[in-house]
Scaffold this active site. Sequence first.
Site, PDB file in Angstrom:
ATOM      1  CG  ASP A 285      27.755  55.981  22.227  1.00  0.00           C
ATOM      2  OD1 ASP A 285      28.689  56.266  23.010  1.00  0.00           O
ATOM      3  OD2 ASP A 285      27.491  54.809  21.882  1.00  0.00           O
TER       4      ASP A 285
ATOM      5  CG  HIS B 284      34.734  49.282  24.409  1.00  0.00           C
ATOM      6  ND1 HIS B 284      34.158  48.529  23.411  1.00  0.00           N
ATOM      7  CD2 HIS B 284      33.843  50.265  24.685  1.00  0.00           C
ATOM      8  CE1 HIS B 284      32.977  49.035  23.097  1.00  0.00           C
ATOM      9  NE2 HIS B 284      32.761  50.087  23.860  1.00  0.00           N
TER      10      HIS B 284
ATOM     11  CG  HIS C 146      26.041  54.039  26.250  1.00  0.00           C
ATOM     12  ND1 HIS C 146      27.051  53.542  27.039  1.00  0.00           N
ATOM     13  CD2 HIS C 146      26.605  54.310  25.052  1.00  0.00           C
ATOM     14  CE1 HIS C 146      28.179  53.498  26.337  1.00  0.00           C
ATOM     15  NE2 HIS C 146      27.941  53.970  25.131  1.00  0.00           N
TER      16      HIS C 146
ATOM     17  CD  GLU D  17      25.985  51.217  23.492  1.00  0.00           C
ATOM     18  OE1 GLU D  17      26.174  51.324  22.272  1.00  0.00           O
ATOM     19  OE2 GLU D  17      26.920  50.976  24.278  1.00  0.00           O
ATOM     20  CD  GLU D  18      29.837  50.253  25.822  1.00  0.00           C
ATOM     21  OE1 GLU D  18      29.909  49.492  24.850  1.00  0.00           O
ATOM     22  OE2 GLU D  18      30.400  51.364  25.870  1.00  0.00           O
TER      23      GLU D  18
ATOM     24  CG  ASP E 269      31.816  54.028  24.512  1.00  0.00           C
ATOM     25  OD1 ASP E 269      30.612  54.307  24.549  1.00  0.00           O
ATOM     26  OD2 ASP E 269      32.241  52.946  24.067  1.00  0.00           O
TER      27      ASP E 269
HETATM   28  N1  BES Z   1      30.096  54.021  21.483  1.00  0.00           N
HETATM   29  C1  BES Z   1      30.124  52.701  20.950  1.00  0.00           C
HETATM   30  C2  BES Z   1      29.780  52.677  19.473  1.00  0.00           C
HETATM   31  C3  BES Z   1      30.811  53.198  18.521  1.00  0.00           C
HETATM   32  C4  BES Z   1      32.154  52.932  18.686  1.00  0.00           C
HETATM   33  C5  BES Z   1      30.387  53.910  17.423  1.00  0.00           C
HETATM   34  C6  BES Z   1      33.089  53.427  17.760  1.00  0.00           C
HETATM   35  C7  BES Z   1      31.296  54.381  16.494  1.00  0.00           C
HETATM   36  C8  BES Z   1      32.661  54.124  16.682  1.00  0.00           C
HETATM   37  C9  BES Z   1      29.146  51.812  21.700  1.00  0.00           C
HETATM   38  O1  BES Z   1      29.155  52.069  23.074  1.00  0.00           O
HETATM   39  C10 BES Z   1      29.561  50.389  21.520  1.00  0.00           C
HETATM   40  O2  BES Z   1      30.575  50.011  22.042  1.00  0.00           O
HETATM   41  N2  BES Z   1      28.789  49.604  20.760  1.00  0.00           N
HETATM   42  C11 BES Z   1      29.126  48.206  20.538  1.00  0.00           C
HETATM   43  C12 BES Z   1      28.004  47.487  19.848  1.00  0.00           C
HETATM   44  C13 BES Z   1      26.771  47.273  20.695  1.00  0.00           C
HETATM   45  C14 BES Z   1      25.681  46.611  19.881  1.00  0.00           C
HETATM   46  C15 BES Z   1      27.100  46.459  21.920  1.00  0.00           C
HETATM   47  C16 BES Z   1      30.363  48.106  19.673  1.00  0.00           C
HETATM   48  O3  BES Z   1      30.578  48.975  18.825  1.00  0.00           O
HETATM   49  O4  BES Z   1      31.085  47.119  19.831  1.00  0.00           O
HETATM   50 ZN    ZN Z   2      30.992  51.320  23.878  1.00  0.00          ZN
END
Ligand code: BES
Ligand code: ZN
Length: 485
Positions: A284, A365, A205, A256-257, A222
Amino acid sequence: MNYKIFFLFGLLACWQPIAAQHTAHSFYATMALIDAEELQEEHPQDITILAKRRNEAAVFLTEKASHQLHKKVLAHGPGYIFQPSQDAAISALHQAPTVTSKKMPLPFSITEDATVLQALNSINADNIENHIKELENYGTRYHTTNSARRSAEELKDKWEAMAAQYDRTDVRVRLVTHTNTPMPSVVMTIEGAVSPNDYVIVGGHLDSTSSQGNNNAPGADDDASGIATITEAARALFEIGFQPEKTIEVMAYAAEEIGLVGSAEIAKSYRNNNVNVVAVGQFDMTNYNGSTEDIYFIEDNTDPELNSFFKSLIGHYNQTGEHALTYSTSVCNYGCSDHASWHREGYRASFPFEASFSNSNPRIHTASDTFDLSGTATHAAKFAKLCAEFLIEVAKNQAVLSVPDFEKEGYQLFVQAQNLHYKALQTASPIDQISLKDVSGKSVLIKNKLAFSGNFSISNLPTGVYIATITTENKRQLSKKMVIR
Ligand code: BES
Ligand code: ZN
């Protein structure tokens, strides 16, 4: 019975949907019911459960909740899937479950040793580093910002320039516009020379987010790291002149976020158009080396067979030497990235990740998700190698030369009296190997160290059509169709 009180209670129940503060940063979503209920206990201001069905809930969430959710998921769950409206959230609960039985058979063969080795040798960690810094320098790629849009437009330019640099006329780059975000996704297509309707996809993403304010969201790990990783893998394929038999697509997803928005729209439209996606790799977060092993395969919302195939690639190509790497497995416990969008539509997806879930980069984040934390891109380069192996072995290369072209290159190959005769001009590179594959791609014969000319018996091969590939000492590969009668 006091009807007035009863009526008041009823009204209160109806009012529930607006209990979560209605701001521009709130949105609808679906998520696991237990997670929604747990969140409601702990943060009643930030979530409203609109409807429940089986083990899923339609919810109204504040953006603050989504950041809190992310911190909580280190323990377990919850993730959510963005929904554009209350109606969409509720009707998503009633959608038929995804049919997962109709997946295409995966080509499991690992046959392209010479090509893969060339690709591994051309992966360059400096390119990944520079690209991560480039993306970090937008300051933010939060999906609603102008700089997010600019990052997408300029990634399109970068990919187009890269294809042009290697004279690739088989490459197209497009922006995909979305319904639920102003940010476009970017898709690079390398058209398959033999089976253009079969797709192999890698993605990551492009957007970023930050709980410290979305105007300062560098998103280096990220997921600038993932975008830089897949870009370098594609560049390596161009550098070695790899022409895929199947169509390859490299995707930089928008938004994605905020709940997998870009990838969800793309995966849904591929499903609606019946696109035959053979396999999807998600990249990712690839550059934070937080665990003992190099790569961790996320086991939930992914395809077990494709995960095994990835592990076989490592078993075959990355056991020892300068390309060695180690792996293990981990879980997110929720649809934590874009692989979940493809998985939801019934496609095979894998997600090789930078560390175990609990040891992953603690700075994501935040305003401190910057490249200086890692200082080099050596960890990400391992993922670029795996990505190149995956693309080469699944998309294959059976660009078959015509007889005149083959001879123009300085080689002859023909069958006479149940023998295969080969010859290289003295001016051409000597022949290192000749391999024969049947039409299903199965390798049926390999001869090594052949030098300039000679012949060997093929009387034990059944009659039929074969692809013969000469690998030269300078690691070029030339293929030709042969008929054995
Ligand atoms: N890169 C993250 C996902 C992630 C974080 C995977 C830490 C493994 C370990 C992704 O960008 C993200 O932040 N995903 C969200 C969920 C999504 C459905 C919005 C999250 O993990 O809060
Ligand atoms: Zn993220």
